[in-house]
Design a protein around this motif. Structure first.
Motif, PDB file in Angstrom:
ATOM      1  N   GLU B  69       0.855  -1.187   0.000  1.00 16.37           N
ATOM      2  CA  GLU B  69       0.000   0.000   0.000  1.00 16.37           C
ATOM      3  C   GLU B  69       0.890   1.235   0.000  1.00 16.37           C
ATOM      4  N   PHE B  70       0.424   2.282  -0.666  1.00 15.09           N
ATOM      5  CA  PHE B  70       1.250   3.457  -0.912  1.00 15.09           C
ATOM      6  C   PHE B  70       0.724   4.665  -0.152  1.00 15.09           C
ATOM      7  N   SER B  71       1.439   5.778  -0.290  1.00 14.86           N
ATOM      8  CA  SER B  71       0.998   7.009   0.367  1.00 14.86           C
ATOM      9  C   SER B  71       0.357   7.925  -0.673  1.00 14.86           C
ATOM     10  N   GLU B  72      -0.319   8.958  -0.196  1.00 20.48           N
ATOM     11  CA  GLU B  72      -1.006   9.901  -1.101  1.00 20.48           C
ATOM     12  C   GLU B  72      -0.030  10.505  -2.107  1.00 20.48           C
ATOM     13  N   ALA B  73       1.230  10.666  -1.679  1.00 19.31           N
ATOM     14  CA  ALA B  73       2.231  11.289  -2.551  1.00 19.31           C
ATOM     15  C   ALA B  73       2.485  10.450  -3.801  1.00 19.31           C
ATOM     16  N   ASP B  74       2.198   9.133  -3.718  1.00 21.89           N
ATOM     17  CA  ASP B  74       2.470   8.251  -4.858  1.00 21.89           C
ATOM     18  C   ASP B  74       1.319   8.202  -5.871  1.00 21.89           C
ATOM     19  N   LEU B  75       0.176   8.833  -5.529  1.00 24.57           N
ATOM     20  CA  LEU B  75      -1.007   8.728  -6.394  1.00 24.57           C
ATOM     21  C   LEU B  75      -0.722   9.204  -7.817  1.00 24.57           C
ATOM     22  N   SER B  76      -1.225   8.489  -8.799  1.00 21.40           N
ATOM     23  CA  SER B  76      -1.123   8.947 -10.178  1.00 21.40           C
ATOM     24  C   SER B  76      -2.060  10.137 -10.344  1.00 21.40           C
ATOM     25  N   PRO B  77      -1.593  11.201 -11.045  1.00 20.62           N
ATOM     26  CA  PRO B  77      -2.418  12.394 -11.190  1.00 20.62           C
ATOM     27  C   PRO B  77      -3.817  12.072 -11.716  1.00 20.62           C
ATOM     28  N   GLU B  78      -3.857  11.126 -12.664  1.00 24.82           N
ATOM     29  CA  GLU B  78      -5.155  10.734 -13.193  1.00 24.82           C
ATOM     30  C   GLU B  78      -5.132   9.225 -13.311  1.00 24.82           C
ATOM     31  N   PHE B  79      -6.204   8.563 -12.864  1.00 27.93           N
ATOM     32  CA  PHE B  79      -6.189   7.113 -12.962  1.00 27.93           C
ATOM     33  C   PHE B  79      -6.702   6.709 -14.335  1.00 27.93           C
ATOM     34  N   ARG B  80      -5.801   6.100 -15.099  1.00 34.39           N
ATOM     35  CA  ARG B  80      -6.096   5.746 -16.477  1.00 34.39           C
ATOM     36  C   ARG B  80      -7.261   4.763 -16.575  1.00 34.39           C
ATOM     37  N   SER B  81      -8.134   5.006 -17.549  1.00 28.79           N
ATOM     38  CA  SER B  81      -9.200   4.049 -17.830  1.00 28.79           C
ATOM     39  C   SER B  81      -8.740   3.165 -18.971  1.00 28.79           C
ATOM     40  N   ASN B  82      -8.962   1.881 -18.845  1.00 30.21           N
ATOM     41  CA  ASN B  82      -8.537   0.958 -19.909  1.00 30.21           C
ATOM     42  C   ASN B  82      -9.714   0.047 -20.231  1.00 30.21           C
ATOM     43  N   GLY B  83      -9.705  -0.533 -21.428  1.00 26.83           N
ATOM     44  CA  GLY B  83     -10.830  -1.373 -21.825  1.00 26.83           C
ATOM     45  C   GLY B  83     -12.036  -0.497 -22.075  1.00 26.83           C
ATOM     46  N   THR B  84     -13.193  -0.913 -21.565  1.00 26.95           N
ATOM     47  CA  THR B  84     -14.417  -0.130 -21.768  1.00 26.95           C
ATOM     48  C   THR B  84     -14.350   1.154 -20.954  1.00 26.95           C
ATOM     49  N   SER B  85     -14.763   2.302 -21.581  1.00 28.49           N
ATOM     50  CA  SER B  85     -14.858   3.529 -20.786  1.00 28.49           C
ATOM     51  C   SER B  85     -16.313   4.003 -20.654  1.00 28.49           C
ATOM     52  N   THR B  86     -17.164   3.595 -21.596  1.00 24.22           N
ATOM     53  CA  THR B  86     -18.616   3.814 -21.459  1.00 24.22           C
ATOM     54  C   THR B  86     -19.293   2.576 -22.005  1.00 24.22           C
ATOM     55  N   PRO B  87     -19.898   1.780 -21.140  1.00 24.46           N
ATOM     56  CA  PRO B  87     -20.520   0.545 -21.629  1.00 24.46           C
ATOM     57  C   PRO B  87     -21.611   0.840 -22.659  1.00 24.46           C
ATOM     58  N   ASN B  88     -21.507   0.150 -23.776  1.00 23.99           N
ATOM     59  CA  ASN B  88     -22.459   0.302 -24.863  1.00 23.99           C
ATOM     60  C   ASN B  88     -23.673  -0.583 -24.553  1.00 23.99           C
ATOM     61  N   ASN B  89     -24.457  -0.155 -23.536  1.00 25.15           N
ATOM     62  CA  ASN B  89     -25.536  -0.988 -23.034  1.00 25.15           C
ATOM     63  C   ASN B  89     -26.636  -0.054 -22.514  1.00 25.15           C
TER      64      ASN B  89
END
Lengths: 285, 263
Positions: B69-89
């Motif tokens: 587990e990491f500290s807040e300082a290690d957080l990625s500025p933006e958490f990348r979305s991969n695969g589906t980003s808006t379900p086509n449903n």
């Protein structure tokens, strides 16, 4: 026809070493090429604990499209940009079409983009490689191969500079001196066997989320998970460099003799006629 | 003299033979590996890698070994979305419009008391917050802060039957353009009861966004990203996943990826 020299065949490599050597050769190429296919799934290298930490990648390969729709391969190293169309970033696929890919298909296994299969090749042969390596370590200590053949003697250490000069002049040991490895050769083998190979394996483990959990934070000792990926990549190329030098030396010091010694185990030692009488090669001072 | 010449010829023959062997081996290696990759027996042989890895990991790793587990300082500025980003449903999109107030997680299969949990009910259960690294099979990583309900809380409410072996996550995102072949994943009970395995509803102190799997995604911190299903609609406990979709236990597994993704 005058006899120029006399030669004898001596046993060089034992059967276990020969078998393990060729398993290594196959594993090395499979691991390298499947590794490059895996790299192509994300053809970028970052330093640190994650890929997204506000810093640009230190190495990146990508495709850019020109205004007239042509694909251009771009490689960026520490911010410097190079046009590498045809080899990195953009290269021809098996249909001879230019496509976006990190390393070209002739360098990767499988040729096409196929991460799932590349991982199977890589991880299966990684196991074979590790087991083979453990067998080698066990065997070569037990048989005293390491102690007798690989560890430099004090005489070796005193002749390092001489050995460097001999290497750059492509001068090779003959006669009894050819019975043992030279000191640079010993260092190269020891460095690969006991430093580079364990390091690349450890860095491979460093990328496994499960093995990370065995001792949480151990990958940070090497700079974090993405740095570990960078080291894995760099060591792979250091091993490629070793293989190039190794094969080069094999060729110039007598390809067939060397190959025979790694296949049948027999190695030919040649005594130049004139020098045999004096018992030693005087040119080596 | 004759003998010697013969010896030389033999030697040359042997060399020519060896050249042929090596050149042939090289060509075969390059061309053959691609053919081998397509053949079924090679695929099934090589896919033993994950079996060996899983066996070894289980052997050397404690059941409850915790992911870093990491500290807040290690957080990625933006958490990348991969695969589906808006379900086509359309059904999913309806739920999303209403902030998932009408969504409910169905938990069934080999359980004592099958039931549904609304988002409100899940949020009312004990929670765990963890800053962890997400390792994608492609090679990249991102660090995010997740808050959610440990899966074991849910499982202790529904009661796991003794013959249950796996949890299957059925998701809302279709993987085909025509809206079929929904994403799914599965894990074993050991991972399901691991304290860091949570049904996350918050990412970086905010309600889990749609690109990252709203309303809930599972976190399985000791495995790769594709195990951590997003847009979960239903959890099914089974003794085997052979009858589900391609039978390999997940969308990517059906495409040839390892079911055990700890490496």
């Amino acid at each position: 026809m005058p006899e120029l020299s006399e030669s004898i065949l001596i046993p060089r490599h034992t059967l276990p070493v020969r078998i393990m050597h060729w398993i290594n050769v196959i594993s090395f190429f499979v691991l390298l090429m499947s590794g490059l296919n895996i790299f192509n799934a994300h053809p970028a290298l970052n330093l640190g604990k994650s890929s997204y930490n506000g810093h640009e990648p230190i190495l990146e390969m990508e495709a850019e499209e020109t205004d007239n729709g042509e694909l251009v391969g771009v490689t960026r190293i520490f911010g410097y940009e190079f046009d590498t169309t045809g080899i990195f970033g953009v290269s021809k696929d098996d249909q001879r079409e230019l496509v976006e890919r990190g390393f070209p298909s002739w360098m990767t296994l499988p040729g096409p983009k196929w991460l799932a299969m590349a991982r199977h090749w890589h991880l299966f042969f990684a196991w074979l490689f590790v087991i083979n390596g453990l067998c080698y370590i066990y065997y070569s200590f037990k048989s005293r191969h390491v102690q007798a053949d690989l560890l430099p003697t004090s005489k070796d250490l005193a002749s390092i500079w001489q050995s460097v000069k001999d290497h750059v002049r492509f001068k090779h040991a003959v006669g009894d001196e050819a019975r043992s490895y030279n000191v640079l050769q010993k260092f190269a083998y020891l460095g690969v066997i006991f430093i580079l190979l364990p390091l690349i394996i450890l860095m491979g483990w460093g990328m496994s989320p499960f093995l990370n959990s065995l001792l949480p934070g151990w990958v940070d000792f090497f700079g974090g998970r993405q740095t570990v990926r960078v080291i894995h990549f760099i060591v792979a190329w250091l091993l490629v460099a070793f293989v190039f030098i190794h094969v080069f030396e094999v060729i110039i010091t007598g390809l067939w003799n060397n190959l025979r010694s790694m296949i049948t185990g027999k190695y030919r030692i040649t005594y130049p006629n004139a020098k045999k009488e004096t018992g030693r090669d005087e040119s080596r001072g | 003299m004759l003998k010697r010449r013969q010896a030389v010829t033999n030697q040359e023959d042997r060399r020519r033979f060896l050249i042929r062997v090596f050149a042939g081996a090289g060509t075969l290696f390059l061309a053959g590996c691609d053919q081998l990759s397509k053949s079924e027996w090679v695929q099934s042989l090589l896919s033993n890698d994950s079996r060996i890895s899983r066996f070894t990991h289980r052997l050397i790793g404690p059941r409850k070994a915790m992911a870093q587990e990491f500290s807040e300082a290690d957080l990625s500025p933006e958490f990348r979305s991969n695969g589906t980003s808006t379900p086509n449903n359309p059904a999913y999109q309806e739920l999303a419009k209403n902030d998932f107030k009408d969504w409910a997680l169905e938990v069934g299969g080999l359980v004592e008391k099958p039931q549904k949990f609304t988002l409100e009910q899940i949020r009312a259960l004990p929670s765990r917050t963890q800053i962890t690294r997400h390792d994608c099979v492609e090679g990249w990583s991102a660090i995010g802060k997740w808050k959610g309900t440990p899966l074991l809380e849910i499982l202790s409410i529904v009661g796991v039957k003794s013959n249950a072996k796996f949890l299957v996550f059925h998701c809302a995102d279709p993987m085909e353009d025509d809206g079929t072949n929904n994403y799914y994943e599965s894990i074993d009970l050991e991972d399901a009861f691991h304290p860091q395995t949570i049904l996350a509803y918050e990412l970086n102190d905010k309600t889990l966004p749609v690109p990252n799997g709203a309303p809930i995604r599972v976190r399985v911190e000791r495995q790769l990203g594709y195990k951590m299903a997003k847009y979960i609609m239903r959890i099914e406990l089974v003794d085997s996943f052979e009858h589900i979709a391609g039978g390999k236990g997940g969308y990517w597994e059906d495409q040839g990826y390892e079911w055990y993704a700890g490496i």
